[in-house]
Design a protein around this motif. Structure first.
Motif, PDB file in Angstrom:
ATOM      1  N   ILE A  29      14.013   3.982  -5.284  1.00  0.00           N
ATOM      2  CA  ILE A  29      14.140   4.667  -3.994  1.00  0.00           C
ATOM      3  C   ILE A  29      12.894   4.505  -3.133  1.00  0.00           C
ATOM      4  O   ILE A  29      12.975   4.090  -1.972  1.00  0.00           O
ATOM      5  CB  ILE A  29      14.417   6.162  -4.228  1.00  0.00           C
ATOM      6  N   THR A  30      11.739   4.824  -3.709  1.00  0.00           N
ATOM      7  CA  THR A  30      10.514   4.796  -2.913  1.00  0.00           C
ATOM      8  C   THR A  30      10.193   3.401  -2.388  1.00  0.00           C
ATOM      9  O   THR A  30       9.942   3.247  -1.193  1.00  0.00           O
ATOM     10  CB  THR A  30       9.349   5.370  -3.730  1.00  0.00           C
ATOM     11  N   PRO A  31      10.206   2.350  -3.238  1.00  0.00           N
ATOM     12  CA  PRO A  31       9.958   1.022  -2.677  1.00  0.00           C
ATOM     13  C   PRO A  31      10.982   0.623  -1.623  1.00  0.00           C
ATOM     14  O   PRO A  31      10.637  -0.019  -0.639  1.00  0.00           O
ATOM     15  CB  PRO A  31      10.044   0.079  -3.882  1.00  0.00           C
ATOM     16  N   ALA A  32      12.242   1.050  -1.809  1.00  0.00           N
ATOM     17  CA  ALA A  32      13.255   0.683  -0.824  1.00  0.00           C
ATOM     18  C   ALA A  32      12.944   1.298   0.532  1.00  0.00           C
ATOM     19  O   ALA A  32      13.214   0.697   1.574  1.00  0.00           O
ATOM     20  CB  ALA A  32      14.635   1.127  -1.296  1.00  0.00           C
ATOM     21  N   LEU A  33      12.360   2.510   0.535  1.00  0.00           N
ATOM     22  CA  LEU A  33      12.136   3.182   1.811  1.00  0.00           C
ATOM     23  C   LEU A  33      10.783   2.859   2.426  1.00  0.00           C
ATOM     24  O   LEU A  33      10.672   2.698   3.633  1.00  0.00           O
ATOM     25  CB  LEU A  33      12.269   4.701   1.630  1.00  0.00           C
ATOM     26  N   VAL A  34       9.729   2.792   1.615  1.00  0.00           N
ATOM     27  CA  VAL A  34       8.412   2.566   2.203  1.00  0.00           C
ATOM     28  C   VAL A  34       7.835   1.192   1.858  1.00  0.00           C
ATOM     29  O   VAL A  34       6.760   0.853   2.327  1.00  0.00           O
ATOM     30  CB  VAL A  34       7.379   3.650   1.784  1.00  0.00           C
ATOM     31  N   GLY A  35       8.556   0.403   1.057  1.00  0.00           N
ATOM     32  CA  GLY A  35       7.980  -0.832   0.543  1.00  0.00           C
ATOM     33  C   GLY A  35       7.916  -1.987   1.519  1.00  0.00           C
ATOM     34  O   GLY A  35       7.092  -2.871   1.373  1.00  0.00           O
ATOM     35  N   GLY A  36       8.802  -2.003   2.534  1.00  0.00           N
ATOM     36  CA  GLY A  36       8.838  -3.159   3.413  1.00  0.00           C
ATOM     37  C   GLY A  36       9.196  -4.396   2.626  1.00  0.00           C
ATOM     38  O   GLY A  36       9.915  -4.328   1.624  1.00  0.00           O
ATOM     39  N   ALA A  37       8.684  -5.563   3.034  1.00  0.00           N
ATOM     40  CA  ALA A  37       9.075  -6.808   2.369  1.00  0.00           C
ATOM     41  C   ALA A  37       8.276  -7.038   1.092  1.00  0.00           C
ATOM     42  O   ALA A  37       8.836  -7.380   0.064  1.00  0.00           O
ATOM     43  CB  ALA A  37       8.887  -7.987   3.311  1.00  0.00           C
ATOM     44  N   ASP A  38       6.960  -6.804   1.124  1.00  0.00           N
ATOM     45  CA  ASP A  38       6.174  -7.185  -0.049  1.00  0.00           C
ATOM     46  C   ASP A  38       5.888  -6.023  -0.976  1.00  0.00           C
ATOM     47  O   ASP A  38       5.089  -6.132  -1.886  1.00  0.00           O
ATOM     48  CB  ASP A  38       4.890  -7.908   0.362  1.00  0.00           C
ATOM     49  N   GLY A  39       6.549  -4.879  -0.747  1.00  0.00           N
ATOM     50  CA  GLY A  39       6.379  -3.764  -1.667  1.00  0.00           C
ATOM     51  C   GLY A  39       7.626  -3.525  -2.487  1.00  0.00           C
ATOM     52  O   GLY A  39       7.780  -2.473  -3.086  1.00  0.00           O
ATOM     53  N   GLN A  40       8.555  -4.495  -2.486  1.00  0.00           N
ATOM     54  CA  GLN A  40       9.803  -4.329  -3.232  1.00  0.00           C
ATOM     55  C   GLN A  40       9.574  -4.602  -4.706  1.00  0.00           C
ATOM     56  O   GLN A  40       8.754  -5.430  -5.072  1.00  0.00           O
ATOM     57  CB  GLN A  40      10.856  -5.298  -2.706  1.00  0.00           C
ATOM     58  N   LEU A  41      10.332  -3.900  -5.539  1.00  0.00           N
ATOM     59  CA  LEU A  41      10.245  -4.121  -6.976  1.00  0.00           C
ATOM     60  C   LEU A  41      11.552  -4.743  -7.467  1.00  0.00           C
ATOM     61  O   LEU A  41      12.480  -4.947  -6.699  1.00  0.00           O
ATOM     62  CB  LEU A  41       9.961  -2.810  -7.703  1.00  0.00           C
ATOM     63  N   ILE A  42      11.602  -4.993  -8.773  1.00  0.00           N
ATOM     64  CA  ILE A  42      12.745  -5.720  -9.324  1.00  0.00           C
ATOM     65  C   ILE A  42      14.050  -4.946  -9.122  1.00  0.00           C
ATOM     66  O   ILE A  42      15.102  -5.539  -8.869  1.00  0.00           O
ATOM     67  CB  ILE A  42      12.477  -6.056 -10.814  1.00  0.00           C
ATOM     68  N   THR A  50       0.835  -1.208   0.000  1.00  0.00           N
ATOM     69  CA  THR A  50       0.000   0.000   0.000  1.00  0.00           C
ATOM     70  C   THR A  50       0.865   1.252   0.000  1.00  0.00           C
ATOM     71  O   THR A  50       0.622   2.196  -0.755  1.00  0.00           O
ATOM     72  CB  THR A  50      -0.899   0.006   1.247  1.00  0.00           C
ATOM     73  N   GLY A  51       1.894   1.248   0.868  1.00  0.00           N
ATOM     74  CA  GLY A  51       2.767   2.419   0.951  1.00  0.00           C
ATOM     75  C   GLY A  51       3.432   2.702  -0.381  1.00  0.00           C
ATOM     76  O   GLY A  51       3.447   3.849  -0.854  1.00  0.00           O
ATOM     77  N   THR A  52       3.964   1.639  -1.019  1.00  0.00           N
ATOM     78  CA  THR A  52       4.634   1.822  -2.307  1.00  0.00           C
ATOM     79  C   THR A  52       3.669   2.421  -3.317  1.00  0.00           C
ATOM     80  O   THR A  52       4.009   3.371  -4.031  1.00  0.00           O
ATOM     81  CB  THR A  52       5.148   0.473  -2.824  1.00  0.00           C
ATOM     82  N   VAL A  53       2.460   1.856  -3.375  1.00  0.00           N
ATOM     83  CA  VAL A  53       1.502   2.305  -4.396  1.00  0.00           C
ATOM     84  C   VAL A  53       1.095   3.763  -4.153  1.00  0.00           C
ATOM     85  O   VAL A  53       1.116   4.580  -5.079  1.00  0.00           O
ATOM     86  CB  VAL A  53       0.266   1.383  -4.436  1.00  0.00           C
ATOM     87  N   ILE A  54       0.779   4.103  -2.907  1.00  0.00           N
ATOM     88  CA  ILE A  54       0.340   5.477  -2.629  1.00  0.00           C
ATOM     89  C   ILE A  54       1.454   6.469  -2.953  1.00  0.00           C
ATOM     90  O   ILE A  54       1.255   7.446  -3.680  1.00  0.00           O
ATOM     91  CB  ILE A  54      -0.094   5.628  -1.154  1.00  0.00           C
ATOM     92  N   ALA A  55       2.652   6.202  -2.431  1.00  0.00           N
ATOM     93  CA  ALA A  55       3.735   7.171  -2.611  1.00  0.00           C
ATOM     94  C   ALA A  55       4.122   7.292  -4.082  1.00  0.00           C
ATOM     95  O   ALA A  55       4.332   8.392  -4.592  1.00  0.00           O
ATOM     96  CB  ALA A  55       4.943   6.763  -1.774  1.00  0.00           C
ATOM     97  N   MET A  56       4.183   6.161  -4.797  1.00  0.00           N
ATOM     98  CA  MET A  56       4.593   6.239  -6.198  1.00  0.00           C
ATOM     99  C   MET A  56       3.522   6.905  -7.059  1.00  0.00           C
ATOM    100  O   MET A  56       3.837   7.615  -8.012  1.00  0.00           O
ATOM    101  CB  MET A  56       4.934   4.850  -6.738  1.00  0.00           C
ATOM    102  N   THR A  57       2.247   6.667  -6.729  1.00  0.00           N
ATOM    103  CA  THR A  57       1.186   7.342  -7.476  1.00  0.00           C
ATOM    104  C   THR A  57       1.340   8.853  -7.339  1.00  0.00           C
ATOM    105  O   THR A  57       1.252   9.602  -8.307  1.00  0.00           O
ATOM    106  CB  THR A  57      -0.193   6.906  -6.951  1.00  0.00           C
TER     107      THR A  57
END
Lengths: 430, 306
Positions: A370-383, A298-305
Motif C-alpha cells: 500500500i505505502t509504496p503504491a501511494l507514495v513510491g512514485g516510479a522508483d519507490g515501487q517494490l515487488i 525517499t517517501g517510501t523509506v520514510i513512511a515505511m520506517t
C-alpha cells in the motif's frame, strides 16, 4: 515407568485395566479433544487461505492460453492448437517447419476463428515474443481463405511466421505446463534453440526490482532498529507508571489505520507540504529548491520506517524490560566506562530482541504494497506493486503468479527462521 | 532513568542528549498522526498551515471538509437541512454508505474470527495438542504472507467457485477479512491462556460441571478480556483493510479504506484528512479500551505488572 510392582503383579486401574493402556487411552483422548478444538479453524484457514494461494501458485507453471479454450458463458472446454501440438510431438526441436507444419497451423487457425479465440492464443505467445498477438488475430481472420501450399500462403500474410523464435515459443506453449514464467521472472528467456539466455538489457526489470526490494527492506530494517533502540531502552528503564504513558505514543501509531498514516506522510512530505514549508520559513531552504521527498524512494523509506517502527520497539522492549540493572552497575563498579558497560554487558543481552524485531520488520517490509503504491512514485515501487501491475494492468497472470511464488518462497524461509529463533508464541502485540 | 551520582560531566551531557534524541523519535512517531487533525479544519484546499491558521484566526478554520463528507454523493446537498435532507444523506452520501459497509463487513468477520480463533486457542494452549508448532505456524501465516499474494489468490479462488453468484452479499470479503483477523485473535487469546490455572477447570469438573458449563462459567470470564482485545484487533484489521476489498469486493461494496484509497489516488483533498481525523479518534478510543482490558486481565489472573 514399569508395568509391574516388585512382586511381579501388574499395576491396574480400579476397573482392572493395565495402567499403561489406560494412560495411553486417556492421553489419546486428550490429544483428540485438543485437536478437535483446533480443527474448525484449521479447516477454515486451509480452505479460505492456503487453497487459494496454492491454486494461484499453480498458475505460475500452468497456462492453458495456447492449449484449451474455455467458453466463459457455458464453461465448455475445447482443446485448441491440437494439430500443431501433434506436429511438435512428432518432430523434435530444430526441425525446420515444412508444409505439413504450416498445414497444421492453418487448420488450427480455422478452429481459433470459429471459437473466437485467436486473441487468447496470441496473447499467450505474446508474453514471450512481443508483437505476435496481432499476427494471430490477423491470420485467423483470413484462415478460411488460406489455400495450399499453406507455407507460402501464411508467409504471404506475414513474413514473421517463418521466424524460428516464434516456432520455438509455440512449441513451448503447446504444452500447458511450462517453467518459462519463472525464467521471465528472473529476466531470462529461451532462445530459438530453447537455451536459457538473459533478456535484452533494457528489458531486465525483475531481478533489479527484487534487489531493490531487498535493499530498501534492509535499509528500513536498519532505520527502524536505529530509531527503536533508544526509545525501547528508555521505556524499559523508566518506572512503569511513566513508561506506560510513553508506550501509548508507540501503540497509537500501531492502532491507527495504515492509510491514515500514509496520508499523513503525503501531507507532510509534499513539495507544498508542512515539512518543506517549515524548512523554507526557517530559511534553511530557498523557496525554489524545495525538497522532493514524495513519489520517490525517499517517501517510501520514510513512511515505511514510521509504519514499521512499533514492530521493532515492542520486541526490543519485551527483551529489555527484564534485564537486571545491577549487571551494568557491577560492571561500572569493576571499573568499566559507561560505554564499555553498555557494549560488553547490556547490548549482548538485547541481541535476541534485535533479532526478533529485525526479522519481523524485514518480513513485513519485503511484501509491502500500500505505502509504496501511494507514495513510491516510479522508483519507490517494490515487488508487490509489480505483482499488482501484472494482475490488474498487463493481465499476465502466470507471470504475476511466478513473481508471487518467488516472493512467497523467500518470506516462508524467513518465517521458518523466525519460528526457529524466536518462536511464534513470543509474538506480542502491545 | 535517573542519572547516577558518580556520573562525570561527559556522561551527564550524553544523558541529556540521549533524552533529546528520544524526544525527537517520539515526535517522529506521533507528529504525523496529530498533524492531520488541525489541517482537516483548513478553510483553504491546501495541505499546509495557512498564515491565518498560524495566527489562530478563526477565519482560517472551517468545518467545510466535514460537511463535504456528509454531502458528497447526495442527490440534493443544498436543500434545507430537514428530515428529508438527513434521509437523503443516510441513503445516498458515499461516505455514509462506505461506513455502513465497513461496519457490516467488520462486524461479521470479527464474529467469525473471534469464535473460531478462541475455540482454537483453547486447543492450542493445551499441552497435549499434537503438531502444535506446525499448526500454529499455519494459523499465524495470514499475518506474514504479503497481502497482495493473499488478495491475488482469493481473486482467482472466488471467481473459480463463483462466490458472487451465491446471493450472499459481502460473503467473499467477510471470509477474507476473518482470515486476516484470525492471527491477532490467536495471539491475544493464547497469551491470556498462558497464565491460566488449569486446576480451576479440574475443580469445576470435580464438582460435576460438564465441559461446556466449565467453559462458560469458569474459563470464559477469565479469558474474556483477552478475547475482547483479540476481537478489537480483528475488527481494526478488517476496518483498515483495502487490498483484498479492491481485488474481490463488488462494485457496490465500497468501504471506508477503499473510498480513501480512491480519494488519495485520484485527487487528494482535505476531505481525506477529515476522514483520517475521525479514524484517529476511533483508534485512540480502541487503544484506550484495549489498555484498560489488559490491566483488567492482569488483575483477574493475578499477574502483577512487570
Amino acid at each position: 515407568m514399569t508395568d509391574s510392582t516388585a512382586n511381579g503383579e501388574m499395576l491396574t486401574t480400579a476397573d482392572g485395566r493395565p495402567l499403561k493402556a489406560a494412560l495411553a487411552k486417556a492421553e489419546a483422548h486428550a490429544k483428540r479433544r485438543a485437536f478437535l478444538l483446533v480443527l474448525p479453524l484449521l479447516a477454515f484457514i486451509l480452505i479460505t487461505f492456503v487453497a487459494p494461494i496454492g491454486q494461484m501458485l499453480f498458475k505460475s507453471v500452468n497456462n492453458e492460453g495456447f492449449t484449451v479454450h474455455e467458453d466463459l458463458g457455458t464453461g465448455v472446454r475445447t482443446p485448441i492448437m491440437t494439430n500443431i501440438a501433434a506436429w511438435f510431438d512428432e518432430n523434435p526441436l530444430g526441425t525446420d517447419p515444412g508444409e505439413d507444419a504450416y498445414e497444421a497451423l492453418a487448420k488450427d487457425l480455422v478452429v481459433l476463428r470459429e471459437l473466437k479465440a485467436p486473441g487468447q492464443a496470441g496473447t499467450r505467445i505474446n508474453y514471450e515474443l512481443s508483437g505476435s498477438r496481432s499476427m494471430f488475430t490477423k491470420a485467423a481472420r483470413k484462415a478460411k481463405k488460406l489455400k495450399p501450399p499453406y507455407k507460402e500462403a501464411i508467409l504471404d500474410l506475414d513474413e514473421d511466421w517463418g521466424s524460428p523464435k516464434l516456432w520455438q515459443v509455440m512449441r513451448g506453449a503447446s504444452s500447458s505446463f511450462t517453467s518459462n514464467f519463472y525464467l521471465a521472472a528472473a529476466d531470462r528467456q529461451r532462445d530459438e534453440n530453447a537455451k536459457v539466455v538473459m533478456v535484452n538489457e533494457n528489458r531486465q526489470v525483475y531481478v533489479k526490482l527484487f534487489m531493490r526490494t531487498l535493499n530498501l527492506s534492509l535499509l528500513i530494517t536498519f532505520l527502524t532498529f536505529v530509531l527503536a533502540y533508544p526509545i525501547a531502552h528508555l521505556l524499559a528503564t523508566l518506572p512503569l507508571r511513566h513508561s506506560n504513558l510513553l508506550m501509548i505514543l508507540v501503540l497509537l501509531p500501531f492502532w491507527t489505520s495504515l492509510l491514515v498514516r500514509t496520508t499523513s506522510w503525503m501531507v507532510l512530505l509534499q513539495s507544498q507540504g508542512v515539512v518543506n514549508d517549515a524548512l523554507v520559513a526557517s530559511g534553511i531552504l530557498g523557496d525554489e529548491n524545495r525538497l522532493q521527498m514524495m513519489y520517490n524512494r525517499t517517501g517510501t523509506v520514510i513512511a515505511m520506517t514510521h509504519i514499521l517502527l512499533p514492530f521493532m520497539v515492542l520486541p526490543l522492549y519485551s527483551v529489555m524490560r527484564p534485564i537486571n540493572p545491577s549487571y551494568v552497575r557491577a560492571a561500572r563498579s569493576l571499573g568499566a566506562t559507561s560505554w564499555t558497560a553498555f557494549r560488553r554487558i547490556y547490548f549482548p543481552q538485547t541481541v535476541p530482541g534485535i533479532g526478533a524485531g529485525a526479522l519481523l520488520v524485514f518480513i513485513l517490509s519485503v511484501g509491502y504494497y500500500i505505502t509504496p503504491a501511494l507514495v513510491g512514485g516510479a522508483d519507490g515501487q517494490l515487488i508487490s506493486n509489480l505483482i499488482a501491475f501484472h494482475m490488474q494492468k498487463s493481465l499476465n497472470w502466470s507471470l504475476a503468479a511466478a513473481l508471487a511464488a518467488l516472493l512467497l518462497g523467500g518470506i516462508l524461509i524467513l518465517y521458518w527462521l523466525y519460528d526457529r529463533l524466536v518462536g511464534i508464541d513470543n509474538l506480542k502485540l502491545g | 532513568m535517573a542519572l547516577p551520582k558518580y556520573a562525570d560531566p561527559l556522561e551527564r551531557a550524553w544523558h541529556y542528549i540521549y533524552l533529546v534524541i528520544c524526544a525527537l523519535i517520539f515526535l517522529f512517531l506521533i507528529a504525523p498522526i496529530l498533524v492531520v487533525m488541525p489541517l482537516s479544519f483548513n478553510a483553504e484546499p491546501y495541505f499546509t498551515f495557512t498564515e491565518k491558521m498560524l495566527k489562530l484566526d478563526p477565519d482560517g478554520y472551517s468545518t467545510r471538509w466535514y460537511d463535504l463528507l456528509l454531502t458528497f454523493g447526495m442527490q440534493e446537498p443544498d436543500a434545507v437541512r430537514d428530515s428529508s435532507w438527513w434521509a437523503d444523506a443516510w441513503n445516498n452520501a458515499h461516505w455514509i454508505q462506505a461506513t455502513k459497509n465497513s461496519v457490516i463487513i467488520g462486524f461479521f468477520s470479527t464474529i467469525l474470527a473471534t469464535t473460531l480463533g478462541t475455540i482454537a486457542a483453547l486447543g492450542l494452549s493445551r499441552s497435549e495438542m499434537p503438531a502444535r508448532r506446525a499448526i500454529m505456524a499455519i494459523l499465524i501465516s495470514p499475518m506474514i504472507v504479503p497481502i497482495i499474494i493473499t488478495a491475488t489468490g482469493l481473486f482467482f479462488f472466488y471467481s473459480w467457485i463463483g462466490i458472487q453468484n451465491w446471493g450472499i452479499p459481502y460473503l467473499g470479503v467477510v471470509l477474507a477479512h476473518a482470515t486476516l483477523g484470525i492471527p491477532f485473535v490467536i495471539i491475544t487469546v493464547t497469551a491470556t491462556l498462558v497464565g491460566f490455572d488449569h486446576s480451576l477447570t479440574r475443580a469445576a469438573a470435580n464438582m460435576g460441571a460438564n465441559p461446556t458449563r466449565t467453559f462458560f462459567k469458569v474459563q470464559m470470564p477469565l479469558i474474556l478480556p483477552g478475547v475482547i482485545s483479540g476481537a478489537l484487533f480483528a475488527f481494526v484489521t478488517s476496518f483498515d483493510e483495502v487490498v483484498v476489498v479492491l481485488f474481490v469486493g463488488g462494485l457496490d461494496e465500497q468501504t471506508i479504506p477503499r473510498q480513501m484509497w480512491n480519494g488519495i489516488r485520484e485527487q487528494i483533498s482535505p476531505a481525506i484528512l477529515s476522514v483520517a481525523t475521525i479514524l484517529v479518534i476511533i483508534s485512540i478510543a480502541l487503544l484506550t479500551t484495549v489498555e484498560l482490558l489488559r490491566r483488567r486481565s492482569e488483575k483477574l489472573r493475578g499477574v502483577t505488572p512487570r
